[in-house]
Design a protein around this motif. Structure first.
Motif, PDB file in Angstrom:
ATOM      1  N   VAL A   1      -3.153   0.449  -3.786  1.00 12.18           N
ATOM      2  CA  VAL A   1      -2.778  -0.878  -3.315  1.00 12.18           C
ATOM      3  C   VAL A   1      -2.334  -1.676  -4.528  1.00 12.18           C
ATOM      4  O   VAL A   1      -3.120  -1.901  -5.469  1.00 12.18           O
TER       5      VAL A   1
ATOM      6  N   ARG B   1       0.838   4.948   0.471  1.00 12.34           N
ATOM      7  CA  ARG B   1      -0.059   5.980   1.009  1.00 12.34           C
ATOM      8  C   ARG B   1      -0.109   7.217   0.120  1.00 12.34           C
ATOM      9  O   ARG B   1      -1.178   7.775  -0.141  1.00 12.34           O
TER      10      ARG B   1
ATOM     11  N   TYR C   1       0.861  -1.182   0.000  1.00 13.60           N
ATOM     12  CA  TYR C   1       0.000   0.000   0.000  1.00 13.60           C
ATOM     13  C   TYR C   1       0.897   1.231   0.000  1.00 13.60           C
ATOM     14  O   TYR C   1       1.693   1.435   0.910  1.00 13.60           O
TER      15      TYR C   1
ATOM     16  N   VAL D   1      -8.900   4.208  -2.374  1.00 14.15           N
ATOM     17  CA  VAL D   1      -7.646   3.776  -2.980  1.00 14.15           C
ATOM     18  C   VAL D   1      -7.917   3.090  -4.314  1.00 14.15           C
ATOM     19  O   VAL D   1      -9.016   2.584  -4.559  1.00 14.15           O
TER      20      VAL D   1
ATOM     21  N   LEU E   1      -5.958   1.884   5.808  1.00 16.47           N
ATOM     22  CA  LEU E   1      -6.385   2.696   4.665  1.00 16.47           C
ATOM     23  C   LEU E   1      -6.978   4.006   5.159  1.00 16.47           C
ATOM     24  O   LEU E   1      -7.818   4.026   6.055  1.00 16.47           O
TER      25      LEU E   1
ATOM     26  N   VAL F   1      -6.895  -0.064  -6.636  1.00 16.70           N
ATOM     27  CA  VAL F   1      -6.394  -1.415  -6.405  1.00 16.70           C
ATOM     28  C   VAL F   1      -6.098  -2.070  -7.750  1.00 16.70           C
ATOM     29  O   VAL F   1      -6.937  -2.033  -8.654  1.00 16.70           O
TER      30      VAL F   1
ATOM     31  N   LEU G   1      -5.374  -4.791   5.173  1.00 15.28           N
ATOM     32  CA  LEU G   1      -5.000  -3.376   5.132  1.00 15.28           C
ATOM     33  C   LEU G   1      -6.101  -2.460   5.667  1.00 15.28           C
ATOM     34  O   LEU G   1      -5.850  -1.262   5.865  1.00 15.28           O
TER      35      LEU G   1
END
Length: 267
Positions: A37, A32, A30, A60, A56, A62, A52
């Motif tokens: 991700v 930030r 991950y 996000v 989080l 993915v 996660l």
């Protein structure tokens, strides 16, 4: 329970959270800052997101890791000893002063320390252009013991920046000569042009010469300088306004080439 572990790490000053199997293998991480991700295998997507979950901080993206650009691949394969990007402004002077600091007590300041202060001032200003799409390399060694003080690469092109400490002194320019205070004139502009020519040869691209004067009291021109931009340190941020020469991909490619020490071995 998924049996996955989340391990925080720091890379290049940025935090990443790695998701690992019980045997220690990474299956995702991950990022930030990028709010992403990255999955190495989509089979464990649900388990990874569950592990996660507490970390989080918002929406996000993915998916699989993004494909690296050619510039990123070049950087990843560059041996650390050949990477010039970590060089600090005035790196060569810092090393020289560390090896030979000179007498502890002297009537006049070591001229190397004045030169270092000037390079650090200019380097900090050039590094500040990073947000405008520029990259700057510092203290690039050249064959024969010479070096480029700074190389700025951005939308406005490439600039070889030579720094001169001129604090509270009058500067008189009569190309190729430059006189600082009461000192005798020296053909400094010829040297500045020569450094840019060597950089152009190494990078097979036009590199324009710049003389950056740090803190001068006054600048007068008897003869207009040919090709060389003569700027004060306070003028340097204006380079960010220049554009229309290089595309972002060209900037990245030239930066990847310029940061490789081996690029400069043939000039």
């Amino acid at each position: 329970m998924s049996g996955l572990r989340v391990i925080p790490t720091w890379r290049h000053g940025q935090e990443r959270l790695y998701v690992c199997l019980t045997d220690g293998r990474n299956i995702a991480w991950y990022d930030r800052e990028a709010a992403r991700v990255n999955l190495l295998s989509d089979d464990r997507r649900a388990d990874v997101l569950e592990a996660l979950g507490p970390f989080l901080t918002g929406p996000v993206t993915v998916g699989p890791p993004p494909v690296p650009t050619p510039a990123e691949l070049a950087r990843l394969t560059l041996p650390p000893d050949d990477d010039l990007a970590p060089n600090r402004p005035g790196e060569a002077l810092l090393v020289a002063l560390d090896r030979d600091p000179g007498p502890a007590h002297r009537l006049r300041t070591d001229p190397r320390r004045r030169a270092l202060a000037a390079e650090q001032t200019v380097g900090e200003l050039l590094d500040g252009l990073d947000g405008a799409g520029w990259h700057t390399l510092h203290s690039i060694p050249l064959p024969g013991g010479d070096r480029l003080h700074h190389l700025a690469i951005g939308p406005g092109g490439l600039f070889a920046v030579h720094t001169l400490h001129a604090r509270k002194q009058r500067v008189r320019v009569a190309d190729p000569l430059l006189a600082l205070g009461r000192r005798d004139p020296e053909p400094l502009l010829r040297r500045v042009r020569g450094e840019a020519d060597r950089a152009s040869y190494a990078l097979t691209a036009e590199v324009r010469p710049v003389l950056a004067l740090v803190g001068p009291a006054d600048i007068s021109f008897t003869t207009p300088p040919r090709e060389v931009r003569v700027l004060t340190d306070t003028d340097l941020p204006d380079l960010a306004r220049l554009g229309g020469i290089l595309k972002p991909a060209d900037v990245e490619a030239l930066h990847a080439m310029a940061r490789d020490r081996r690029t400069w071995g043939r000039v």
